[in-house]
Design a protein around this motif. Structure first.
Motif, PDB file in Angstrom:
ATOM      1  N   TYR A   1      53.785  45.368  42.146  1.00  0.00           N
ATOM      2  CA  TYR A   1      53.374  44.684  43.372  1.00  0.00           C
ATOM      3  C   TYR A   1      52.434  45.609  44.129  1.00  0.00           C
ATOM      4  N   VAL A   2      51.280  45.075  44.572  1.00  0.00           N
ATOM      5  CA  VAL A   2      50.298  45.909  45.258  1.00  0.00           C
ATOM      6  C   VAL A   2      50.022  45.477  46.692  1.00  0.00           C
ATOM      7  N   GLY A   3      50.672  44.421  47.153  1.00  0.00           N
ATOM      8  CA  GLY A   3      50.456  43.951  48.509  1.00  0.00           C
ATOM      9  C   GLY A   3      49.640  42.681  48.545  1.00  0.00           C
ATOM     10  N   GLU A   4      49.563  42.079  49.731  1.00  0.00           N
ATOM     11  CA  GLU A   4      48.773  40.872  49.950  1.00  0.00           C
ATOM     12  C   GLU A   4      49.148  39.728  48.998  1.00  0.00           C
ATOM     13  N   GLY A   5      50.422  39.699  48.547  1.00  0.00           N
ATOM     14  CA  GLY A   5      50.876  38.630  47.674  1.00  0.00           C
ATOM     15  C   GLY A   5      50.403  38.739  46.236  1.00  0.00           C
TER      16      GLY A   5
ATOM     17  N   VAL B   1      42.156  52.069  35.114  1.00  0.00           N
ATOM     18  CA  VAL B   1      41.974  52.793  36.375  1.00  0.00           C
ATOM     19  C   VAL B   1      40.806  52.192  37.161  1.00  0.00           C
ATOM     20  N   ALA B   2      39.688  51.944  36.482  1.00  0.00           N
ATOM     21  CA  ALA B   2      38.533  51.334  37.137  1.00  0.00           C
ATOM     22  C   ALA B   2      38.853  49.912  37.584  1.00  0.00           C
ATOM     23  N   LEU B   3      39.563  49.177  36.740  1.00  0.00           N
ATOM     24  CA  LEU B   3      39.936  47.805  37.108  1.00  0.00           C
ATOM     25  C   LEU B   3      40.835  47.804  38.334  1.00  0.00           C
ATOM     26  N   LEU B   4      41.810  48.700  38.369  1.00  0.00           N
ATOM     27  CA  LEU B   4      42.698  48.782  39.524  1.00  0.00           C
ATOM     28  C   LEU B   4      41.931  49.139  40.788  1.00  0.00           C
ATOM     29  N   ALA B   5      40.952  50.023  40.661  1.00  0.00           N
ATOM     30  CA  ALA B   5      40.137  50.404  41.824  1.00  0.00           C
ATOM     31  C   ALA B   5      39.338  49.208  42.333  1.00  0.00           C
ATOM     32  N   GLU B   6      38.748  48.441  41.417  1.00  0.00           N
ATOM     33  CA  GLU B   6      37.990  47.252  41.831  1.00  0.00           C
ATOM     34  C   GLU B   6      38.895  46.227  42.496  1.00  0.00           C
ATOM     35  N   LEU B   7      40.073  46.016  41.919  1.00  0.00           N
ATOM     36  CA  LEU B   7      41.010  45.064  42.513  1.00  0.00           C
ATOM     37  C   LEU B   7      41.485  45.538  43.881  1.00  0.00           C
ATOM     38  N   ALA B   8      41.726  46.830  44.015  1.00  0.00           N
ATOM     39  CA  ALA B   8      42.150  47.367  45.306  1.00  0.00           C
ATOM     40  C   ALA B   8      41.098  47.119  46.373  1.00  0.00           C
ATOM     41  N   GLU B   9      39.839  47.268  45.998  1.00  0.00           N
ATOM     42  CA  GLU B   9      38.750  47.019  46.948  1.00  0.00           C
ATOM     43  C   GLU B   9      38.774  45.568  47.433  1.00  0.00           C
ATOM     44  N   ILE B  10      39.018  44.654  46.527  1.00  0.00           N
ATOM     45  CA  ILE B  10      39.101  43.240  46.892  1.00  0.00           C
ATOM     46  C   ILE B  10      40.287  43.003  47.816  1.00  0.00           C
ATOM     47  N   LEU B  11      41.431  43.588  47.467  1.00  0.00           N
ATOM     48  CA  LEU B  11      42.638  43.354  48.245  1.00  0.00           C
ATOM     49  C   LEU B  11      42.605  44.014  49.618  1.00  0.00           C
ATOM     50  N   LEU B  12      41.795  45.039  49.780  1.00  0.00           N
ATOM     51  CA  LEU B  12      41.668  45.680  51.088  1.00  0.00           C
ATOM     52  C   LEU B  12      40.887  44.814  52.069  1.00  0.00           C
ATOM     53  N   ASP B  13      40.179  43.832  51.555  1.00  0.00           N
ATOM     54  CA  ASP B  13      39.449  42.887  52.395  1.00  0.00           C
ATOM     55  C   ASP B  13      40.342  41.655  52.572  1.00  0.00           C
ATOM     56  N   PRO B  14      40.938  41.477  53.770  1.00  0.00           N
ATOM     57  CA  PRO B  14      41.885  40.376  53.964  1.00  0.00           C
ATOM     58  C   PRO B  14      41.309  39.001  53.623  1.00  0.00           C
ATOM     59  N   GLU B  15      40.047  38.786  53.894  1.00  0.00           N
ATOM     60  CA  GLU B  15      39.431  37.494  53.583  1.00  0.00           C
ATOM     61  C   GLU B  15      39.334  37.259  52.087  1.00  0.00           C
ATOM     62  N   ARG B  16      38.952  38.288  51.357  1.00  0.00           N
ATOM     63  CA  ARG B  16      38.859  38.147  49.893  1.00  0.00           C
ATOM     64  C   ARG B  16      40.239  37.990  49.278  1.00  0.00           C
ATOM     65  N   ALA B  17      41.213  38.723  49.792  1.00  0.00           N
ATOM     66  CA  ALA B  17      42.582  38.598  49.288  1.00  0.00           C
ATOM     67  C   ALA B  17      43.116  37.190  49.562  1.00  0.00           C
ATOM     68  N   ARG B  18      42.842  36.670  50.752  1.00  0.00           N
ATOM     69  CA  ARG B  18      43.275  35.312  51.096  1.00  0.00           C
ATOM     70  C   ARG B  18      42.603  34.297  50.178  1.00  0.00           C
TER      71      ARG B  18
END
Length: 138
Positions: free
Chosen positions: A54-58, A105-122
């Motif tokens: 689980y990484v957050g933001e659902g 590792v690169a994939l996780l970093a890219e996904l983290a960037e998306i999830l750090l943006d609340p609008e993109r995560a939503r």
């Protein structure tokens, strides 16, 4: 991420009663698209038993550690509209990862960037269209 995500690996109307079922479903999609061999699914479940994905933001990012069962780097995106209890957290999106080397590792970093943006995560959590998911992640 464009090279590892195919539209046929995006499933938006999934259901699962448990996180184990959700992880198994992610693994099966990775098998279906030819990214992993069947034993990788068990490795994904084993990984989850040691550390929650689980990484957050659902969102959860299940992945295995048995690289010998990975034929190519790929991700799948499964949306569970009803949500899944993930140790007290509500998960709506699972992004399954298969990586031969350190590509995860690169994939996780890219996904983290998306999830750090609340609008993109939503947008990812609420997506009902495969093209919208593809656009958001690529």
């Amino acid at each position: 991420m464009r090279e590892v995500l195919q539209a046929r690996a995006v499933r938006l109307g999934e259901s699962a009663a448990t996180r184990e079922e959700a992880i198994t479903r992610c693994g099966q999609v990775l098998v279906e698209i030819g990214a992993v061999a069947q034993p990788y699914v068990a490795a994904m479940l084993e990984r989850e038993r040691s550390v929650s994905t689980y990484v957050g933001e659902g969102v959860a990012i299940p992945h295995g550690t048995s690289k010998e069962h990975v034929t190519r780097d790929a991700i799948c995106v499964l949306r569970f509209p009803g949500g899944i209890d993930w140790d007290g957290e509500n998960v709506v999106v699972c992004v399954g990862i298969a990586a031969r080397g350190d590509g995860h590792v690169a994939l996780l970093a890219e996904l983290a960037e998306i999830l750090l943006d609340p609008e993109r995560a939503r947008a990812l959590r609420e997506a009902t269209d495969v093209d919208a998911v593809m656009k958001e992640l690529t």
